[in-house]
Motif scaffolding. Sequence first.
Motif, PDB file in Angstrom:
ATOM      1  N   ALA A  92      68.136  67.802  62.375  1.00 42.19           N
ATOM      2  CA  ALA A  92      66.899  67.045  62.207  1.00 42.19           C
ATOM      3  C   ALA A  92      66.241  67.405  60.880  1.00 42.19           C
ATOM      4  O   ALA A  92      65.637  66.564  60.226  1.00 42.19           O
ATOM      5  N   VAL A  93      66.373  68.681  60.480  1.00 39.74           N
ATOM      6  CA  VAL A  93      65.717  69.175  59.268  1.00 39.74           C
ATOM      7  C   VAL A  93      66.677  70.070  58.501  1.00 39.74           C
ATOM      8  O   VAL A  93      67.441  70.833  59.093  1.00 39.74           O
ATOM      9  N   TYR A  94      66.607  69.964  57.170  1.00 39.47           N
ATOM     10  CA  TYR A  94      67.259  70.939  56.291  1.00 39.47           C
ATOM     11  C   TYR A  94      66.142  71.675  55.569  1.00 39.47           C
ATOM     12  O   TYR A  94      65.289  71.059  54.925  1.00 39.47           O
ATOM     13  N   ALA A 132      64.377  75.612  68.864  1.00 40.62           N
ATOM     14  CA  ALA A 132      65.288  74.926  67.954  1.00 40.62           C
ATOM     15  C   ALA A 132      66.534  75.770  67.744  1.00 40.62           C
ATOM     16  O   ALA A 132      66.516  76.987  67.908  1.00 40.62           O
ATOM     17  N   VAL A 133      67.597  75.098  67.356  1.00 41.31           N
ATOM     18  CA  VAL A 133      68.827  75.777  66.959  1.00 41.31           C
ATOM     19  C   VAL A 133      68.772  75.893  65.438  1.00 41.31           C
ATOM     20  O   VAL A 133      68.647  74.884  64.737  1.00 41.31           O
ATOM     21  N   TRP A 134      68.847  77.110  64.943  1.00 39.65           N
ATOM     22  CA  TRP A 134      68.816  77.370  63.506  1.00 39.65           C
ATOM     23  C   TRP A 134      70.254  77.611  63.060  1.00 39.65           C
ATOM     24  O   TRP A 134      70.896  78.544  63.535  1.00 39.65           O
ATOM     25  N   ALA A 177      65.025  63.048  66.252  1.00 43.76           N
ATOM     26  CA  ALA A 177      65.478  64.433  66.217  1.00 43.76           C
ATOM     27  C   ALA A 177      66.273  64.801  67.458  1.00 43.76           C
ATOM     28  O   ALA A 177      67.307  65.456  67.373  1.00 43.76           O
ATOM     29  N   GLU A 178      65.817  64.317  68.621  1.00 42.51           N
ATOM     30  CA  GLU A 178      66.522  64.676  69.854  1.00 42.51           C
ATOM     31  C   GLU A 178      67.902  64.013  69.930  1.00 42.51           C
ATOM     32  O   GLU A 178      68.795  64.493  70.628  1.00 42.51           O
ATOM     33  N   ASP A 179      68.102  62.910  69.196  1.00 44.83           N
ATOM     34  CA  ASP A 179      69.399  62.246  69.163  1.00 44.83           C
ATOM     35  C   ASP A 179      70.366  62.945  68.210  1.00 44.83           C
ATOM     36  O   ASP A 179      71.542  62.626  68.166  1.00 44.83           O
ATOM     37  N   ARG A 180      69.864  63.878  67.434  1.00 43.00           N
ATOM     38  CA  ARG A 180      70.675  64.566  66.445  1.00 43.00           C
ATOM     39  C   ARG A 180      71.078  65.952  66.956  1.00 43.00           C
ATOM     40  O   ARG A 180      71.231  66.874  66.168  1.00 43.00           O
ATOM     41  N   GLY A 181      71.231  66.099  68.246  1.00 38.16           N
ATOM     42  CA  GLY A 181      71.635  67.392  68.793  1.00 38.16           C
ATOM     43  C   GLY A 181      70.452  68.280  69.095  1.00 38.16           C
ATOM     44  O   GLY A 181      70.559  69.495  69.021  1.00 38.16           O
ATOM     45  N   GLY A 182      69.328  67.702  69.421  1.00 36.17           N
ATOM     46  CA  GLY A 182      68.146  68.493  69.732  1.00 36.17           C
ATOM     47  C   GLY A 182      67.415  68.887  68.469  1.00 36.17           C
ATOM     48  O   GLY A 182      67.563  68.269  67.429  1.00 36.17           O
ATOM     49  N   LEU A 183      66.636  69.904  68.567  1.00 34.08           N
ATOM     50  CA  LEU A 183      65.869  70.380  67.423  1.00 34.08           C
ATOM     51  C   LEU A 183      66.745  71.338  66.624  1.00 34.08           C
ATOM     52  O   LEU A 183      66.729  72.542  66.849  1.00 34.08           O
TER      53      LEU A 183
END
Length: 178
Positions: free
Chosen positions: A71-73, A50-52, A20-26
């Motif tokens: 990291a999540v959709y 997190a960035v929403w 997750a941290e490699d994907r631009g943080g949370l």
Amino acid sequence: MIVSDYISDAEARIRCGEQAEDRGGLRISYNPAKGARLVNQVRRRAGLDAVWVPIAGMSPDQVRTNLAQSAVYLDLGPHPGKDRIPREAALAGAVVVVARRGSACHDADVPLPDLFRIPVANSLADRTVDVLGLALRNHESALLEQEPYRNHIIGQRAAFNREVKNLAKMILDGGASG
């Protein structure tokens, strides 16, 4: 006879395996046109650093880039059918979390592990916060749990081709009435 759909060039889009941290943080992406009120409840309760990112006003390339950085959709809205964005998110390497509504209730349409299909109940927001925390803390493990879902999406093009061939055969054999 049903003819389904597929995500074009699906195999080329898979970008999994990054933490997750490699994907631009949370980074959590969501569609504000679906379940925005619930997403806002989850945001307030989660207290995540997190960035929403709302997926709105973006070109298709911008949507794909955003999903590849997420990291999540999260999709807490209705699922009238096999929605495109959750499938693209899965192929981009985001962990997909949906509300168990409409087609998301059915393994044939949204074959995610039950953990990532949140039951629609009074505890939906709290349960979603728990699942988001788990997906962000254990991103690689969550991706592995969703590998069958990604494989299902990749196989949809072949399924579509079979369905079209079967429909054409049925029509040519006089099996369809006009």
